[in-house]
Design a protein around this motif. Structure first.
Motif, PDB file in Angstrom:
ATOM      1  N   SER A 193       3.657 -10.072   5.172  1.00  0.00           N
ATOM      2  CA  SER A 193       4.335  -8.813   5.470  1.00  0.00           C
ATOM      3  C   SER A 193       3.545  -7.661   4.876  1.00  0.00           C
ATOM      4  O   SER A 193       2.804  -7.823   3.903  1.00  0.00           O
ATOM      5  N   PHE A 194       3.714  -6.484   5.487  1.00  0.00           N
ATOM      6  CA  PHE A 194       3.018  -5.269   5.051  1.00  0.00           C
ATOM      7  C   PHE A 194       4.085  -4.238   4.702  1.00  0.00           C
ATOM      8  O   PHE A 194       4.871  -3.835   5.565  1.00  0.00           O
ATOM      9  N   ASN A 195       4.104  -3.795   3.457  1.00  0.00           N
ATOM     10  CA  ASN A 195       5.166  -2.901   2.990  1.00  0.00           C
ATOM     11  C   ASN A 195       4.590  -1.662   2.322  1.00  0.00           C
ATOM     12  O   ASN A 195       3.534  -1.712   1.677  1.00  0.00           O
ATOM     13  N   LEU A 196       5.319  -0.560   2.458  1.00  0.00           N
ATOM     14  CA  LEU A 196       4.957   0.693   1.807  1.00  0.00           C
ATOM     15  C   LEU A 196       5.588   0.743   0.420  1.00  0.00           C
ATOM     16  O   LEU A 196       6.741   0.362   0.242  1.00  0.00           O
ATOM     17  N   VAL A 197       4.814   1.221  -0.568  1.00  0.00           N
ATOM     18  CA  VAL A 197       5.325   1.338  -1.935  1.00  0.00           C
ATOM     19  C   VAL A 197       5.006   2.732  -2.469  1.00  0.00           C
ATOM     20  O   VAL A 197       4.065   3.390  -2.024  1.00  0.00           O
ATOM     21  N   PRO A 198       5.790   3.232  -3.450  1.00  0.00           N
ATOM     22  CA  PRO A 198       5.467   4.518  -4.091  1.00  0.00           C
ATOM     23  C   PRO A 198       4.151   4.413  -4.852  1.00  0.00           C
ATOM     24  O   PRO A 198       3.776   3.344  -5.325  1.00  0.00           O
ATOM     25  N   ARG A 199       3.468   5.527  -4.998  1.00  0.00           N
ATOM     26  CA  ARG A 199       2.191   5.551  -5.699  1.00  0.00           C
ATOM     27  C   ARG A 199       2.266   4.969  -7.118  1.00  0.00           C
ATOM     28  O   ARG A 199       1.375   4.210  -7.516  1.00  0.00           O
ATOM     29  N   PRO A 200       3.321   5.277  -7.930  1.00  0.00           N
ATOM     30  CA  PRO A 200       3.336   4.722  -9.301  1.00  0.00           C
ATOM     31  C   PRO A 200       3.313   3.199  -9.348  1.00  0.00           C
ATOM     32  O   PRO A 200       2.790   2.620 -10.297  1.00  0.00           O
ATOM     33  N   THR A 201       3.897   2.526  -8.342  1.00  0.00           N
ATOM     34  CA  THR A 201       3.891   1.065  -8.360  1.00  0.00           C
ATOM     35  C   THR A 201       2.561   0.501  -7.865  1.00  0.00           C
ATOM     36  O   THR A 201       2.344  -0.708  -7.928  1.00  0.00           O
ATOM     37  N   ARG A 241       0.852  -1.192   0.000  1.00  0.00           N
ATOM     38  CA  ARG A 241       0.000   0.000   0.000  1.00  0.00           C
ATOM     39  C   ARG A 241       0.884   1.236   0.000  1.00  0.00           C
ATOM     40  O   ARG A 241       1.996   1.201   0.520  1.00  0.00           O
ATOM     41  N   ASP A 242       0.387   2.349  -0.582  1.00  0.00           N
ATOM     42  CA  ASP A 242       1.167   3.580  -0.599  1.00  0.00           C
ATOM     43  C   ASP A 242       0.790   4.528   0.538  1.00  0.00           C
ATOM     44  O   ASP A 242       1.025   5.729   0.463  1.00  0.00           O
ATOM     45  N   SER A 243       0.191   3.999   1.612  1.00  0.00           N
ATOM     46  CA  SER A 243      -0.146   4.783   2.800  1.00  0.00           C
ATOM     47  C   SER A 243       0.671   4.275   3.980  1.00  0.00           C
ATOM     48  O   SER A 243       0.523   3.126   4.397  1.00  0.00           O
ATOM     49  N   LEU A 244       1.530   5.129   4.525  1.00  0.00           N
ATOM     50  CA  LEU A 244       2.433   4.716   5.602  1.00  0.00           C
ATOM     51  C   LEU A 244       1.681   4.392   6.883  1.00  0.00           C
ATOM     52  O   LEU A 244       2.023   3.432   7.587  1.00  0.00           O
ATOM     53  N   THR A 245       0.637   5.154   7.204  1.00  0.00           N
ATOM     54  CA  THR A 245      -0.068   4.972   8.472  1.00  0.00           C
ATOM     55  C   THR A 245      -0.640   3.567   8.616  1.00  0.00           C
ATOM     56  O   THR A 245      -0.424   2.883   9.614  1.00  0.00           O
ATOM     57  N   THR A 246      -1.380   3.128   7.611  1.00  0.00           N
ATOM     58  CA  THR A 246      -2.003   1.805   7.674  1.00  0.00           C
ATOM     59  C   THR A 246      -0.964   0.703   7.719  1.00  0.00           C
ATOM     60  O   THR A 246      -1.082  -0.259   8.485  1.00  0.00           O
ATOM     61  N   VAL A 247       0.073   0.827   6.891  1.00  0.00           N
ATOM     62  CA  VAL A 247       1.115  -0.199   6.844  1.00  0.00           C
ATOM     63  C   VAL A 247       1.814  -0.321   8.195  1.00  0.00           C
ATOM     64  O   VAL A 247       2.073  -1.427   8.688  1.00  0.00           O
ATOM     65  N   LYS A 248       2.131   0.810   8.830  1.00  0.00           N
ATOM     66  CA  LYS A 248       2.822   0.778  10.121  1.00  0.00           C
ATOM     67  C   LYS A 248       1.967   0.126  11.199  1.00  0.00           C
ATOM     68  O   LYS A 248       2.462  -0.620  12.045  1.00  0.00           O
ATOM     69  N   LYS A 249       0.669   0.408  11.181  1.00  0.00           N
ATOM     70  CA  LYS A 249      -0.207  -0.129  12.215  1.00  0.00           C
ATOM     71  C   LYS A 249      -0.399  -1.638  12.086  1.00  0.00           C
ATOM     72  O   LYS A 249      -0.714  -2.311  13.070  1.00  0.00           O
ATOM     73  N   CYS A 250      -0.226  -2.178  10.893  1.00  0.00           N
ATOM     74  CA  CYS A 250      -0.440  -3.613  10.694  1.00  0.00           C
ATOM     75  C   CYS A 250       0.722  -4.456  11.197  1.00  0.00           C
ATOM     76  O   CYS A 250       0.569  -5.668  11.375  1.00  0.00           O
TER      77      CYS A 250
END
Length: 382
Positions: free
Chosen positions: A333-341, A296-305
Motif C-alpha cells: 500500500s502507498f500512504n501519505l504521511v505528515p512531514r514530521p513522521t 511519503r509526505d507527497s500526495l501526488t506521487t502517492v496518488k499516482k501509485c
C-alpha cells in the motif's frame, strides 16, 4: 533508430554513443528522457499538461499564448495570477466564488439588473441615496462605510492572516441580500460583529485541529509481519541530480536498514520523488518482503501509485515500473504521511545531497540521526 541508442539489457541509454552522435545540448536532453524497465507500445501525450492528458483549459492557455495582441495576453497573464491567488486562499468556497463574481461584475446588483432590463429602479435599497453599483455597494454606501470602519477593531482582535477584506465583502453582500429579500435591517456594526465572531470561531477550530495534528504526528508502527518503508527525495535543480533517502522499520519500530541513492540527470523534483518511490518498492522486493507499506509526505506521487491506469505524465515511466513490481507482493500500500513522521527519510535525502553518495546500512541508522527517533513509539497500527 532510437532503439539503437538504448541498451536493452540494462534499460539505459548508451551514453557514449549519444555523446558522440549529437550536440552536447541535445545529448543532455536525450539522456534525461526516462526509460521504462520493460518495453511497451508508444502512446500519444498532450505536452501542455503535466498529466499528459488533454484538457480544454490547457488548450485555452495555448491559444492565449498565440494571440497576436500582446496587450491582451498580458492582461490574461495578470488575471491568471489574481485568480491563482484567489483560489489558493484559505477561505470557504462561497466567499471565493463571491469575490470571483465581483471581479467580473457578475453580482446581481440593482444597477446590473436594470441594465439587463430586469428591474425598473436601481436605487440602493440600504441608503436610497445613489444607484446600487458595485462601487457604491462595497465602498460608498453609508452602511458599508460603517462596516469598513470596524476593520481596525478586527485587527485589534489579533486575527490577522484570515483575509479580513474578503470576509467583510462577503458579509456585506450577504446582509444586503437579507435586507432586499427578508426585509431585515442590519447595521454596519452588526455586520462587523458577525464577521469578527465567525472568524474567532474559525480561529479556535483551526487551533484545535492543529493541536490534534501535533498529537498525531509521531511515527506509527505497522501491523505485525508488515514492513514500513518511509522515503523522501532531495533535488538539485542546477545540476539536475537528486538523492533518495529511505528507512525501513518493522512492527516494533526497529530500523531494518537505511539507504541513500544518488541519481544523475534527474529532470525535476517531481521526477526525483517518483524515482525515490520506485527505489523503495524495488528495495522491498529485493529483500523478499511480501507485505509492505510505502510512506511519503507527497500526495501526488502517492496518488499516482494506487490506480492501475496508464500514466502519461512526466513520471509515467516510474509509475509504470512501480505498477509492474506491485504484483510481486502479497500486500503493498502507498500512504501519505505528515512531514514530521517522515523526518528520518527527509534528513537522509537532504544531508546526502551535498555529498552525492549512495550508502546502504543494514540494521542501523546513520550517525548524524537522533538516536531517540530511530526507534518508533509503540502505537496502534495505522
Amino acid at each position: 533508430m532510437v532503439l539503437e541508442l538504448i541498451d536493452s539489457n540494462e534499460c539505459i541509454w548508451k551514453q557514449g554513443l549519444i555523446n558522440d552522435t549529437f550536440l552536447q545540448s541535445d545529448a543532455v536532453n536525450i539522456l534525461q528522457i526516462l526509460l521504462a524497465q520493460e518495453a511497451h507500445e508508444d502512446f500519444l501525450v498532450w505536452g501542455e499538461e503535466r498529466s499528459g492528458e488533454f484538457s480544454v483549459c490547457s488548450a485555452y492557455k495555448l491559444l492565449q499564448k498565440n494571440l497576436e495582441d500582446p496587450t491582451a495576453y498580458a492582461l490574461q497573464t495578470r488575471s491568471s495570477v489574481f485568480y491563482k491567488l484567489l483560489w489558493n486562499l484559505d477561505l470557504p468556497g462561497k466567499i471565493k466564488i463571491t469575490i470571483w463574481k465581483i471581479s467580473w461584475n457578475y453580482l446581481p446588483t440593482l444597477a446590473n439588473l436594470k441594465f439587463k432590463k430586469l428591474v425598473t429602479t436601481s436605487c440602493c435599497p440600504r441608503c436610497a441615496s445613489a444607484e446600487e453599483s458595485m462601487g457604491h455597494l462595497f465602498r460608498r454606501c453609508p452602511t458599508t462605510v460603517e462596516v469598513w470602519s470596524e476593520l481596525n477593531y478586527l485587527h485589534f482582535l489579533n486575527i490577522q492572516g484570515m483575509e479580513f477584506e474578503e470576509w467583510l465583502t462577503w458579509a456585506i453582500w450577504k446582509d444586503r441580500n437579507r435586507r432586499v429579500h427578508d426585509r431585515k435591517i442590519i447595521t454596519g456594526k452588526d455586520t462587523s460583529n458577525f464577521v469578527s465572531k465567525y472568524m474567532e470561531e474559525l480561529k479556535g477550530l483551526e487551533e484545535n485541529i492543529c493541536t490534534k495534528r501535533r498529537e498525531d504526528v509521531s511515527w506509527k508502527a505497522p501491523p505485525s509481519s508488515v514492513i514500513k518503508i518511509n522515503f523522501d527525495s532531495a533535488f538539485d535543480g542546477r545540476r539536475f541530480r537528486s538523492v533518495s533517502g529511505m528507512v525501513a522499520r518493522d512492527a516494533r519500530g526497529t530500523v531494518l536498514f537505511t539507504r541513500t541513492s544518488f541519481h544523475e540527470r534527474v529532470v525535476s523534483a517531481f521526477a526525483a520523488e517518483a524515482l525515490a518511490c520506485q527505489l523503495a518498492v524495488s528495495t522491498g522486493f529485493d529483500k523478499g518482503w511480501i507485505r509492505v507499506i510505502i510512506k511519503r509526505d507527497s500526495l501526488t506521487t502517492v496518488k499516482k501509485c494506487k490506480p492501475l491506469k496508464l500514466d502519461k505524465s512526466q513520471i509515467g515511466v516510474f509509475i509504470r515500473n512501480i505498477q509492474q513490481m506491485k504484483s510481486n507482493f502479497q500486500e503493498i500500500s502507498f500512504n501519505l504521511v505528515p512531514r514530521p513522521t517522515n523526518e528520518l527519510a527527509h534528513a537522509l535525502a537532504t544531508k546526502m545531497l551535498k555529498g552525492g553518495k549512495s550508502v546502504y546500512l543494514e540494521g542501523k541508522a546513520f550517525s548524524f540521526m537522533d538516536p531517540r527517533t530511530t526507534v518508533g513509539r509503540s502505537r496502534e497500527p495505522d
